[in-house]
Scaffold this active site. Structure first.
Site, PDB file in Angstrom:
ATOM      1  N   LYS A 388       0.843  -1.197   0.000  1.00  0.00           N
ATOM      2  CA  LYS A 388       0.000   0.000   0.000  1.00  0.00           C
ATOM      3  C   LYS A 388       0.875   1.244   0.000  1.00  0.00           C
ATOM      4  CE  LYS A 388      -1.759  -1.567   3.765  1.00  0.00           C
ATOM      5  NZ  LYS A 388      -2.516  -1.798   5.003  1.00  0.00           N
ATOM      6  N   THR A 421      -8.772   9.007   8.395  1.00  0.00           N
ATOM      7  CA  THR A 421      -8.022   7.851   7.886  1.00  0.00           C
ATOM      8  C   THR A 421      -7.767   6.796   8.951  1.00  0.00           C
ATOM      9  OG1 THR A 421      -5.947   9.026   8.366  1.00  0.00           O
ATOM     10  CG2 THR A 421      -6.857   9.245   6.135  1.00  0.00           C
ATOM     11  N   GLY A 423      -7.885   3.633  10.890  1.00  0.00           N
ATOM     12  CA  GLY A 423      -8.370   2.280  10.644  1.00  0.00           C
ATOM     13  C   GLY A 423      -8.472   1.875   9.185  1.00  0.00           C
ATOM     14  N   THR A 424      -7.856   2.632   8.285  1.00  0.00           N
ATOM     15  CA  THR A 424      -7.980   2.278   6.864  1.00  0.00           C
ATOM     16  C   THR A 424      -7.314   0.941   6.555  1.00  0.00           C
ATOM     17  OG1 THR A 424      -6.027   3.642   6.402  1.00  0.00           O
ATOM     18  CG2 THR A 424      -8.191   4.636   6.004  1.00  0.00           C
ATOM     19  N   GLY A 425      -6.165   0.654   7.174  1.00  0.00           N
ATOM     20  CA  GLY A 425      -5.491  -0.621   6.928  1.00  0.00           C
ATOM     21  C   GLY A 425      -6.302  -1.799   7.431  1.00  0.00           C
ATOM     22  N   CYS A 426      -6.857  -1.674   8.634  1.00  0.00           N
ATOM     23  CA  CYS A 426      -7.716  -2.725   9.187  1.00  0.00           C
ATOM     24  C   CYS A 426      -8.905  -2.971   8.267  1.00  0.00           C
ATOM     25  CB  CYS A 426      -8.246  -2.320  10.561  1.00  0.00           C
ATOM     26  SG  CYS A 426      -7.005  -1.854  11.779  1.00  0.00           S
TER      27      CYS A 426
END
Length: 488
Positions: A388, A421, A423-426
């Site tokens: 990412k 933004t 928690g975007t990865g979770c």
């Protein structure tokens, strides 16, 4: 011993075509096949042994592996370190008692049995000689032109009711036969062309598995820490899973005291309690996919590693939470080493660039270098990597799906100007796990998940949650369609 014989793949090199048997098996096991029978009547013994060794590596314990008839090949492959669980023999092959003597008490031994006379002979064998029967054919099939008269579902039910061991239905089975066959007492459905001749073996297997289990939606487990503010961790995962069409479950690895401005405190319950959570779920619920997030220490990671080894879910996505937004490392060296080992259990890793640097053990300078590092990592852990680029200093926010051969799919998109933004990865990793479990290939699962997340990012600020980096709006699309809020 109880074996999961539910989705039983019998290979056919001709039907597998250019994709080949190995890739077909890989895709089928990824899709939830529980047992693979290598069948190649025309291959030499040495070739069968080589295939068994390769398939053992590909399956890696996620499914059972047996071979058609070739007992000597099983023994030879085992001497070379392969895990081959057993053999399936026909009525005219080596006697089952001799198979059991040669392979030992722990081997899986299957026997073709199509008539009441076959069952009578089976009942005369010593207990434990045969573990299951293959009964059929159910319908006429071109993959076995010399087959006996079709049993049909009613004929199979009568045979299965008289069998002293579990009965697997085989021969001409269509996808709409799966539910009636299970109701008729089948311990599993053995298919050839339904998977081998399918355009997408993973999707075909996923569809069979869904029919067998009766699941209307993917059942997705998040193994992660909590976020009481609701923006990240298991709270975000559960929202993401639901928004993408799945049923979410959660096993807590850590409790945090945090909000949109930062983490104040972390409490890690005993690792044994995490194992108790995981065992309770696996004992009752069939889990289609697992997403792994925050793992606080080496003991927690070891528990997850051991549980995955015992249960082998079809899809595992690891979001390696290793580096804080500040740049601080979140795991000590012992935990980082354990996470490296755990990465080999995953089908997909979803690191940002800082996490990629830790996993690849090298500096990453720029996007092209990140792609090279992701390729090296994919080769090292035998998994795909979704790298990412959201932390890049650029107007674009690229992502890429990378395998050991290089970039598989590239995803571009203009950076969305927002501070929401958290928690975007979770959220992204949970969405991908859910869509993959629903049957999408990895590239499509990622593309659709990114489209959903970008919509959620744009609508995050409208939530008005917190005074720091707020959460995304996981249900923005749903609310917009339902016109239930002011986020239109």
């Amino acid at each position: 011993m109880t074996y999961d014989l539910s989705i039983y793949l019998v290979t056919d090199p001709h039907l597998c075509g250019a994709r080949g048997v190995v890739q077909t098996v890989r895709d089928a096991v990824d899709g939830g096949a529980t047992i693979v029978q290598l069948r190649d009547k025309h291959a030499a013994d040495d070739a069968i042994v080589d295939q068994l060794i390769t398939l053992s590596e590909v399956i890696d314990g996620r499914a059972l592996l047996v071979v058609d008839d070739r007992v000597d090949a099983v023994l030879a492959a085992r001497r070379r370190g392969a895990r081959v669980d057993g053999v399936h023999v026909g009525q005219s092959d080596m006697p089952a008692t001799e198979v059991r003597r040669l392979l030992g008490p722990d081997a899986l031994v299957g026997l073709t049995a199509n008539t009441p006379e076959h069952l009578a002979a089976l009942r005369d064998l010593p207990t434990g000689t045969v573990d299951y029967i293959g009964a059929g054919v159910i319908r006429p099939t071109s993959t076995k032109p010399d087959h006996p008269a079709p049993l049909g579902i009613a004929g199979f039910a009568a045979l299965a009711a008289q069998s002293p061991v579990p009965a697997v239905a085989i021969g001409g089975i269509r996808s709409d036969d799966v539910v009636p066959l299970r109701a008729a007492g089948a311990a599993g459905v053995a298919v050839v062309s339904q998977i081998c001749a399918a355009d997408d073996a993973h999707l075909a297997t996923t569809a069979l598995r869904a029919r067998w289990s009766g699941a209307a939606v993917p059942r997705v487990l998040s193994i992660a820490g909590s976020d009481p503010s609701g923006g990240a961790g298991i709270q975000a995962d559960l929202k993401s899973i639901a928004a993408n069409g799945g049923y979410g479950m959660a096993a807590l690895t850590a409790l945090t005291a945090q909000n949109t401005r930062g983490v104040h405190e972390v409490h890690v319950p005993p690792a044994s309690f995490l194992r108790a959570q995981l065992d309770a779920l696996a004992d009752d619920i069939e889990i289609d996919a697992v997403k792994i997030g925050m793992l606080a220490d080496a003991e927690v990671i070891a528990v997850v590693d051991a549980w995955l080894d015992d249960n082998r879910p079809a899809t595992v996505v690891l979001d390696p939470v290793m580096v804080a937004t500040s740049g601080d490392r979140l795991l000590d060296e012992r935990a980082e080493a354990a996470l490296h080992r755990l990465a080999r259990r995953a089908d997909l890793l979803t690191p940002n660039i800082a996490e990629l640097e830790v996993l690849a053990e090298r500096r990453v300078i720029g996007w092209d270098d990140a792609l090279d590092a992701a390729r090296d990592l994919a080769a090292a852990v035998d998994a795909l990597v979704l790298i990412k680029g959201g932390h890049l200093d650029s107007d674009d926010a690229p992502d890429a799906l990378v395998g050991e051969e290089g970039v598989i799919s590239h995803f571009s998109g203009a950076r969305i100007p927002t501070t929401s933004t958290h928690g975007t990865g979770c959220s992204l990793s949970s969405a991908v796990a859910t869509r993959r479990a629903a049957g999408a290939d990895w590239s499509l699962a990622i593309a659709d998940s990114r489209a959903w997340l970008r919509e959620s990012l744009r609508a995050g600020a409208a939530l008005g949650v917190g005074r720091g980096h707020g959460p995304v709006n996981h249900f923005a699309g749903l609310w917009r369609k339902a016109s239930t809020c002011g986020c239109r």
